[in-house]
Design a protein around this motif. Sequence first.
Motif, PDB file in Angstrom:
ATOM      1  N   LYS A  50       0.603  -1.449  -0.079  1.00  0.00           N
ATOM      2  CA  LYS A  50      -0.080   0.161   0.021  1.00  0.00           C
ATOM      3  C   LYS A  50       1.123   1.206  -0.050  1.00  0.00           C
ATOM      4  O   LYS A  50       0.337   1.897  -0.021  1.00  0.00           O
ATOM      5  N   ALA A  51       1.981   1.346   0.973  1.00  0.00           N
ATOM      6  CA  ALA A  51       2.557   2.339   0.681  1.00  0.00           C
ATOM      7  C   ALA A  51       3.815   2.648   0.054  1.00  0.00           C
ATOM      8  O   ALA A  51       3.639   3.652  -0.938  1.00  0.00           O
ATOM      9  N   ALA A  52       4.506   1.436  -1.009  1.00  0.00           N
ATOM     10  CA  ALA A  52       5.206   1.604  -1.950  1.00  0.00           C
ATOM     11  C   ALA A  52       4.060   2.127  -2.903  1.00  0.00           C
ATOM     12  O   ALA A  52       4.990   3.282  -3.965  1.00  0.00           O
ATOM     13  N   PHE A  53       2.701   1.544  -3.863  1.00  0.00           N
ATOM     14  CA  PHE A  53       2.208   1.616  -4.838  1.00  0.00           C
ATOM     15  C   PHE A  53       1.125   2.975  -4.424  1.00  0.00           C
ATOM     16  O   PHE A  53       0.728   3.578  -5.725  1.00  0.00           O
ATOM     17  N   GLY A  54       0.965   3.659  -3.164  1.00  0.00           N
ATOM     18  CA  GLY A  54       0.127   4.309  -2.977  1.00  0.00           C
ATOM     19  C   GLY A  54      -1.491   3.893  -3.761  1.00  0.00           C
ATOM     20  O   GLY A  54      -2.062   5.243  -3.931  1.00  0.00           O
ATOM     21  N   VAL A  55      -1.298   2.326  -3.311  1.00  0.00           N
ATOM     22  CA  VAL A  55      -3.139   2.137  -3.315  1.00  0.00           C
ATOM     23  C   VAL A  55      -3.430   1.440  -2.040  1.00  0.00           C
ATOM     24  O   VAL A  55      -2.588   0.867  -1.055  1.00  0.00           O
ATOM     25  N   GLU A  56      -5.032   1.368  -1.789  1.00  0.00           N
ATOM     26  CA  GLU A  56      -5.366   0.857  -1.159  1.00  0.00           C
ATOM     27  C   GLU A  56      -6.185  -0.519  -1.477  1.00  0.00           C
ATOM     28  O   GLU A  56      -6.032  -1.176  -0.271  1.00  0.00           O
ATOM     29  N   THR A  57      -6.202  -0.941  -2.369  1.00  0.00           N
ATOM     30  CA  THR A  57      -6.906  -2.252  -2.727  1.00  0.00           C
ATOM     31  C   THR A  57      -6.284  -2.408  -3.579  1.00  0.00           C
ATOM     32  O   THR A  57      -5.130  -1.964  -4.593  1.00  0.00           O
ATOM     33  N   PHE A  58      -5.649  -4.157  -3.421  1.00  0.00           N
ATOM     34  CA  PHE A  58      -4.841  -4.421  -4.463  1.00  0.00           C
ATOM     35  C   PHE A  58      -4.929  -6.269  -5.282  1.00  0.00           C
ATOM     36  O   PHE A  58      -5.111  -6.403  -3.724  1.00  0.00           O
ATOM     37  N   GLN A  59      -4.883  -6.965  -5.643  1.00  0.00           N
ATOM     38  CA  GLN A  59      -4.218  -8.215  -6.037  1.00  0.00           C
ATOM     39  C   GLN A  59      -3.404  -8.445  -6.095  1.00  0.00           C
ATOM     40  O   GLN A  59      -2.509  -8.173  -6.975  1.00  0.00           O
ATOM     41  N   ILE A  60      -2.640  -9.791  -5.008  1.00  0.00           N
ATOM     42  CA  ILE A  60      -1.385 -10.218  -5.126  1.00  0.00           C
ATOM     43  C   ILE A  60      -1.218 -11.221  -5.397  1.00  0.00           C
ATOM     44  O   ILE A  60      -2.149 -12.539  -4.776  1.00  0.00           O
ATOM     45  N   THR A  61      -0.712 -11.887  -7.043  1.00  0.00           N
ATOM     46  CA  THR A  61      -1.026 -13.858  -6.960  1.00  0.00           C
ATOM     47  C   THR A  61       0.755 -14.161  -7.456  1.00  0.00           C
ATOM     48  O   THR A  61       1.615 -13.290  -8.475  1.00  0.00           O
ATOM     49  N   PRO A  62       0.771 -15.907  -7.063  1.00  0.00           N
ATOM     50  CA  PRO A  62       2.046 -16.277  -8.143  1.00  0.00           C
ATOM     51  C   PRO A  62       2.529 -15.559  -8.975  1.00  0.00           C
ATOM     52  O   PRO A  62       1.474 -15.876  -9.855  1.00  0.00           O
ATOM     53  N   LYS A  63       3.585 -15.265  -9.241  1.00  0.00           N
ATOM     54  CA  LYS A  63       3.983 -15.869 -10.639  1.00  0.00           C
ATOM     55  C   LYS A  63       4.708 -16.907 -11.038  1.00  0.00           C
ATOM     56  O   LYS A  63       6.025 -16.922 -10.419  1.00  0.00           O
ATOM     57  N   VAL A  64       4.289 -18.125 -11.504  1.00  0.00           N
ATOM     58  CA  VAL A  64       4.760 -18.952 -11.597  1.00  0.00           C
ATOM     59  C   VAL A  64       5.756 -19.433 -13.159  1.00  0.00           C
ATOM     60  O   VAL A  64       5.558 -18.421 -13.508  1.00  0.00           O
ATOM     61  N   PHE A  65       6.722 -19.083 -12.909  1.00  0.00           N
ATOM     62  CA  PHE A  65       7.515 -20.106 -14.278  1.00  0.00           C
ATOM     63  C   PHE A  65       7.627 -21.691 -14.415  1.00  0.00           C
ATOM     64  O   PHE A  65       7.948 -22.338 -13.715  1.00  0.00           O
TER      65      PHE A  65
END
Length: 175
Positions: free
Chosen positions: A33-48
């Motif tokens: 939230k602090a780094a990107f200046g957002v209150e809501t976001f989605q975080i999902t695994p990035k698999v290679f």
Amino acid sequence: MKLNVVLILTFTLTLATTFLFNGDKKKVTKEVKAAFGVETFQITPKVFPEAETNKLPATFNADTFFEIKKDEALLGYAYMSNAPSKTDTFDYLVLFDANLIIKKTKVLAYREDYGGEIGSKRWLRQFEGKTTSDKLVYKSNIVAISGATISVRSMTAAVNQLLKSLQILQSKQLL
């Protein structure tokens, strides 16, 4: 057979995300939230592909590297791992913008009596702005901390390995 693989992969990704956020969800959420200046976001695994990640200097799996999105727009990436200290390990977080430039680093858990100074905002700020083409060098462009030599060297090596790994993934057009 194909359905079983999909179910196993879905379960693994869900389990990995749950495992990641059980202990550090609040810390990671606060930092994103602090780094990107957002209150809501989605975080999902990035698999290679495993065949690619096995060759990388840093560890990449479903519980280490994540995409951060807001309304389907890519904000950046999060990488969580641990590194050795004198007798234990410490957990850290590195946040990248969408261009893989470090926005923030954070020591999430430090388990030693000495050397915890590597968790200071002032010391960690020196990683901000670093890119996959940067090479970090202890006592050259990374400041030493008296009493935290092992942890400083370890964090420097971990971030170097991460940047090199991301450079390789970029060169293979996987990022």
